[in-house]
Design a protein around this motif. Structure first.
Motif, PDB file in Angstrom:
ATOM      1  N   ILE A  38       0.878  -1.166   0.000  1.00 43.72           N
ATOM      2  CA  ILE A  38       0.000   0.000   0.000  1.00 43.72           C
ATOM      3  C   ILE A  38       0.918   1.218   0.000  1.00 43.72           C
ATOM      4  N   PHE A  95     -11.916  -3.370  -3.334  1.00 42.25           N
ATOM      5  CA  PHE A  95     -11.842  -2.559  -2.110  1.00 42.25           C
ATOM      6  C   PHE A  95     -10.737  -1.496  -2.177  1.00 42.25           C
ATOM      7  N   LEU A  96     -10.050  -1.396  -3.323  1.00 44.59           N
ATOM      8  CA  LEU A  96      -8.862  -0.546  -3.420  1.00 44.59           C
ATOM      9  C   LEU A  96      -9.007   0.513  -4.508  1.00 44.59           C
ATOM     10  N   PRO A  97      -8.410   1.695  -4.312  1.00 39.46           N
ATOM     11  CA  PRO A  97      -8.347   2.694  -5.389  1.00 39.46           C
ATOM     12  C   PRO A  97      -7.304   2.250  -6.417  1.00 39.46           C
ATOM     13  N   CYS A 140      -1.109   5.947  -0.023  1.00 37.15           N
ATOM     14  CA  CYS A 140      -2.562   6.118   0.052  1.00 37.15           C
ATOM     15  C   CYS A 140      -3.114   5.545   1.349  1.00 37.15           C
ATOM     16  N   PHE A 147      -8.807   3.434   1.352  1.00 36.71           N
ATOM     17  CA  PHE A 147      -9.281   2.126   0.893  1.00 36.71           C
ATOM     18  C   PHE A 147     -10.186   1.562   1.976  1.00 36.71           C
ATOM     19  N   SER A 148     -10.967   0.580   1.608  1.00 35.60           N
ATOM     20  CA  SER A 148     -11.933   0.021   2.552  1.00 35.60           C
ATOM     21  C   SER A 148     -11.299  -1.071   3.409  1.00 35.60           C
TER      22      SER A 148
END
Length: 381
Positions: A306, A360-362, A309, A312-313
């Motif tokens: 990651i 669940f991620l950008p 950022c 994210f969920s």
């Protein structure tokens, strides 16, 4: 038992968490302020550094760029693992290349640049596709320059004219046409016991690791053995103690060492859920001369970094065998904020699970994930 770690980032934090079940207390050193801190809270413990050294059973590092005077002070205790020479070899590409050459370890063809006029010979000696790497303080794509034609040297020359190349030389490497980037993480204990994890396949973006998959696809016993032989040669030559990562280029059935890292490594984070013993526990075991743990695989694993950022969920942990590891840092571009480990029964099922994770991620922060998920989904194993 106590272990003192020079460096107070996420690797020290994960060593702390892995050591606790063994009854081992880990403290960290903020190498900027030279203060002993708690690896989780980062708060000063109030223990002077000299006393922390005296009270520790072993001293180690979480990264190779520890100020040299601190390493030498720690070394006087006789408790520093790995040794100073090993740490410096990982911190300085000139020393690293000398180590590889001395031990006949295949590596990228290179030239040492310590004067800007030496750029005149680079294309003739190495070809038009060359990567230049600062010999010290370069990582995650920093301190690097690339050319794909002789005309690109004009800009490189301008940059190098501003540098003190005598103080920090540059390594010019011929860009290899490799099939993939892989790495082997292993450990050597004080008594010479060696245990290696399975080879991991690494995907980079802008010089930074984004995804690791272990074991690699199309893994053969011969390839694993070849990598392990390289590891054993290096670890034995350095009288190394602790976890060591060897980054490799695979070209057909041949392996070439790209870099070594004298510490626990980003490409070994998958071992936290993917192996019987994580690299962090293994490192603690090694530096304390405890028996090394089993490196048996629990499944097929992926580690997803990651980077830069926080949006994210957290609901992603609802996917079976998906684990979030958060470092608690302030967000910054290209900064590693945490990682996600995913475990499955096969490469194909791992690919399917990564497809679920993407929801669940950008996606703009995870540019390698979808293509890697698709590749793995099509693996037959």
């Amino acid at each position: 038992m106590r272990v003192l770690v020079y460096g107070s980032g996420q690797l020290a934090q994960m060593m702390y968490l892995a050591a606790a079940p063994l009854g081992v207390i880990v403290s960290a050193v903020d190498v900027v302020t030279e203060t002993v801190v708690n690896p989780i809270s980062k708060k000063a413990t109030g223990v002077p550094l000299h006393r922390a050294i005296e009270e520790s059973n072993a001293i180690t590092v979480e990264f190779e760029h520890v100020p040299e005077h601190l390493l030498l002070d720690a070394d006087k205790s006789g408790k520093l693992y790995p040794n100073v020479a090993s740490i410096l070899a990982g911190a300085d590409r000139v020393r690293e290349k000398a180590l590889l050459v001395k031990n006949n370890i295949p590596n990228c063809e290179y030239l040492l640049i310590d004067h800007v006029d030496q750029l005149d010979d680079v294309v003739e000696r190495l070809g038009e596709k060359v990567i230049f790497k600062a010999s010290r303080d370069g990582y995650d794509g920093y301190g690097q320059w690339r050319i794909s034609s002789a005309s690109d040297l004009v800009n490189v020359r301008k940059d190098f004219a501003l540098l003190d190349l005598k103080k920090v030389p540059v390594i010019a490497e011929k860009m290899m046409q490799f099939d993939r980037e892989i790495s082997l993480v292993g450990a050597r204990s004080q008594d010479g016991q060696i245990a290696c994890f399975s080879l991991a396949e690494n995907l980079h973006h802008e010089g930074q690791l984004h995804v690791s998959v272990a074991p690699i696809t199309q893994l053969t016993e011969a390839l694993q053995k070849k990598a392990k032989d390289i590891f054993e040669t290096l670890a034995t030559a350095m009288d190394y103690v602790g976890v060591l990562a060897v980054e490799l280029f695979q070209c057909g059935e041949e392996l070439y060492v790209n870099e070594i890292a004298p510490r626990v490594h980003n490409s070994g984070h998958w071992t936290q859920q993917g192996c019987s013993t994580s690299q962090f526990e293994q490192h603690i075991r090694a530096v304390l001369n405890l028996p090394l743990g089993s490196t048996e695989l629990i499944g097929t694993s992926a580690m997803v970094n990651i980077i830069g950022c926080t949006a994210f969920s957290r609901d992603l942990i609802g996917i079976p065998d998906v684990h979030l590891h958060w470092y608690g840092k302030e967000v910054r571009k290209k900064r590693k904020m945490g990682h996600i480990n995913v475990v499955a029964k096969s490469h194909a099922s791992l690919g399917k699970k990564l497809k679920q994770l993407i929801e669940f991620l950008p996606v703009e922060y995870f540019p390698k994930l979808e293509s890697e998920a698709t590749r793995l989904e099509n693996e037959k194993n």
